[in-house]
Design a protein around this motif. Structure first.
Motif, PDB file in Angstrom:
ATOM      1  N   TYR A   1      10.149   5.984  -2.592  1.00 56.43           N
ATOM      2  CA  TYR A   1       9.739   6.383  -1.444  1.00 56.43           C
ATOM      3  C   TYR A   1       9.805   4.971  -0.180  1.00 56.43           C
ATOM      4  O   TYR A   1      10.407   5.224   0.897  1.00 56.43           O
ATOM      5  CB  TYR A   1       8.298   6.948  -1.353  1.00 56.43           C
ATOM      6  CG  TYR A   1       7.872   7.395   0.074  1.00 56.43           C
ATOM      7  CD1 TYR A   1       8.188   8.513   0.824  1.00 56.43           C
ATOM      8  CD2 TYR A   1       6.895   6.548   0.776  1.00 56.43           C
ATOM      9  CE1 TYR A   1       7.737   8.805   2.169  1.00 56.43           C
ATOM     10  CE2 TYR A   1       6.442   6.788   1.984  1.00 56.43           C
ATOM     11  CZ  TYR A   1       6.677   8.189   2.550  1.00 56.43           C
ATOM     12  OH  TYR A   1       6.533   8.155   3.774  1.00 56.43           O
TER      13      TYR A   1
ATOM     14  N   ALA B   1       3.837  -3.498  -6.564  1.00 56.24           N
ATOM     15  CA  ALA B   1       2.733  -3.539  -5.268  1.00 56.24           C
ATOM     16  C   ALA B   1       2.282  -5.027  -5.329  1.00 56.24           C
ATOM     17  O   ALA B   1       2.039  -5.602  -4.359  1.00 56.24           O
ATOM     18  CB  ALA B   1       2.007  -2.373  -5.249  1.00 56.24           C
TER      19      ALA B   1
ATOM     20  N   ARG C   1       1.988   1.765  -3.613  1.00 54.54           N
ATOM     21  CA  ARG C   1       0.910   2.289  -4.297  1.00 54.54           C
ATOM     22  C   ARG C   1       0.548   3.926  -4.124  1.00 54.54           C
ATOM     23  O   ARG C   1       0.443   4.555  -4.832  1.00 54.54           O
ATOM     24  CB  ARG C   1      -0.253   1.645  -4.117  1.00 54.54           C
ATOM     25  CG  ARG C   1      -0.377   0.137  -4.582  1.00 54.54           C
ATOM     26  CD  ARG C   1      -1.822  -0.367  -4.248  1.00 54.54           C
ATOM     27  NE  ARG C   1      -1.891  -1.648  -4.654  1.00 54.54           N
ATOM     28  CZ  ARG C   1      -1.609  -2.936  -4.406  1.00 54.54           C
ATOM     29  NH1 ARG C   1      -1.288  -2.831  -2.924  1.00 54.54           N
ATOM     30  NH2 ARG C   1      -1.624  -4.076  -4.934  1.00 54.54           N
ATOM     31  N   SER C   2       0.944   4.219  -2.881  1.00 58.07           N
ATOM     32  CA  SER C   2       0.644   5.581  -2.371  1.00 58.07           C
ATOM     33  C   SER C   2       1.522   6.356  -2.605  1.00 58.07           C
ATOM     34  O   SER C   2       1.809   7.782  -3.011  1.00 58.07           O
ATOM     35  CB  SER C   2       0.286   5.571  -0.846  1.00 58.07           C
ATOM     36  OG  SER C   2      -0.939   4.775  -0.572  1.00 58.07           O
ATOM     37  N   GLY C   3       2.967   5.962  -2.542  1.00 55.27           N
ATOM     38  CA  GLY C   3       4.216   6.823  -2.300  1.00 55.27           C
ATOM     39  C   GLY C   3       5.316   6.320  -3.494  1.00 55.27           C
ATOM     40  O   GLY C   3       6.316   7.326  -3.775  1.00 55.27           O
TER      41      GLY C   3
ATOM     42  N   GLU D   1       0.917  -1.067   0.017  1.00 59.66           N
ATOM     43  CA  GLU D   1       0.031  -0.102   0.028  1.00 59.66           C
ATOM     44  C   GLU D   1       0.837   1.285   0.022  1.00 59.66           C
ATOM     45  O   GLU D   1       0.629   2.249  -0.573  1.00 59.66           O
ATOM     46  CB  GLU D   1      -0.978  -0.120   1.221  1.00 59.66           C
ATOM     47  CG  GLU D   1      -2.076  -1.017   1.082  1.00 59.66           C
ATOM     48  CD  GLU D   1      -2.980  -0.775  -0.115  1.00 59.66           C
ATOM     49  OE1 GLU D   1      -3.244   0.405  -0.454  1.00 59.66           O
ATOM     50  OE2 GLU D   1      -3.240  -1.815  -0.933  1.00 59.66           O
ATOM     51  N   ILE D   2       2.151   1.198   0.567  1.00 57.51           N
ATOM     52  CA  ILE D   2       2.793   2.304   0.720  1.00 57.51           C
ATOM     53  C   ILE D   2       3.439   2.458  -0.609  1.00 57.51           C
ATOM     54  O   ILE D   2       3.430   3.638  -1.247  1.00 57.51           O
ATOM     55  CB  ILE D   2       4.058   2.126   1.761  1.00 57.51           C
ATOM     56  CG1 ILE D   2       3.458   2.173   3.308  1.00 57.51           C
ATOM     57  CG2 ILE D   2       5.064   3.069   1.499  1.00 57.51           C
ATOM     58  CD1 ILE D   2       4.410   1.808   4.360  1.00 57.51           C
TER      59      ILE D   2
ATOM     60  N   GLU E   1       5.212   0.593 -10.980  1.00 62.05           N
ATOM     61  CA  GLU E   1       5.261   0.670  -9.548  1.00 62.05           C
ATOM     62  C   GLU E   1       4.064  -0.132  -9.055  1.00 62.05           C
ATOM     63  O   GLU E   1       3.855  -0.809  -8.263  1.00 62.05           O
ATOM     64  CB  GLU E   1       5.104   2.251  -9.127  1.00 62.05           C
ATOM     65  CG  GLU E   1       6.788   2.988  -9.291  1.00 62.05           C
ATOM     66  CD  GLU E   1       6.799   4.147  -8.340  1.00 62.05           C
ATOM     67  OE1 GLU E   1       5.536   4.739  -8.455  1.00 62.05           O
ATOM     68  OE2 GLU E   1       7.776   4.326  -8.388  1.00 62.05           O
ATOM     69  N   ILE E   2       2.861  -0.105  -9.758  1.00 57.35           N
ATOM     70  CA  ILE E   2       1.711  -0.852  -9.417  1.00 57.35           C
ATOM     71  C   ILE E   2       2.090  -2.311  -9.476  1.00 57.35           C
ATOM     72  O   ILE E   2       1.836  -3.114  -8.638  1.00 57.35           O
ATOM     73  CB  ILE E   2       0.535  -0.378 -10.471  1.00 57.35           C
ATOM     74  CG1 ILE E   2       0.077   0.915 -10.386  1.00 57.35           C
ATOM     75  CG2 ILE E   2      -0.568  -1.569 -10.354  1.00 57.35           C
ATOM     76  CD1 ILE E   2      -0.702   1.420 -11.450  1.00 57.35           C
TER      77      ILE E   2
END
Length: 130
Positions: A74, A112, A68-70, A65-66, A108-109
């Motif tokens: 990050y 994740a 996905r978000s950042g 989830e991190i 990046e997806i």
């Protein structure tokens, strides 16, 4: 023909634990030719490695989830991407290498999704051992 040396003495876990997960993650996120290997042997190898280090599946799900978000960079830069130091260092190395090549949102997806897959494999391994 005699078997290769150590072929009978190494378990599947030992063979998978020797897989270069960092390389598969670095290139499998961006190259179609390596994607199957990343989500197949690479995910299982990562699960074996992290399971041996005591990583809980929910820790990887949270880290997904991190990502996905950042984003990967990050997540790789977090001081403690996982609660324990040894698996955190291992995973940070994997994520840092991946962040250098996986610069698109799609990659990046995929990263994740890969972390979620690794978490699921660890959970399955643990349920089978019970």
């Amino acid at each position: 023909m005699p078997p290769a040396p150590d072929s009978d003495s190494r378990s599947d876990d030992e063979v998978l634990a020797a897989t270069d997960v960092a390389m598969l993650l670095r290139y499998g996120l961006t190259q179609d030719a390596l994607r199957t290997a990343l989500f197949g042997d690479g995910a299982v190898a990562a699960a074996v490695t992290l399971d041996r280090l005591g990583v809980l599946p929910r820790s990887l799900t949270f880290l997904a989830e991190i990502v996905r978000s950042g984003g990967l960079a990050y997540a790789a830069g977090l001081p403690e991407p996982l609660p324990a130091p040894e698996p955190a260092e291992r995973l940070r190395d994997w994520l840092t290498g991946a962040a250098q090549t996986a610069t698109t949102p799609e990659a990046e997806i995929r990263a994740a999704r890969w972390l979620d897959a690794v978490a699921e494999i660890i959970a399955l391994r643990r349920s089978v051992r019970r």
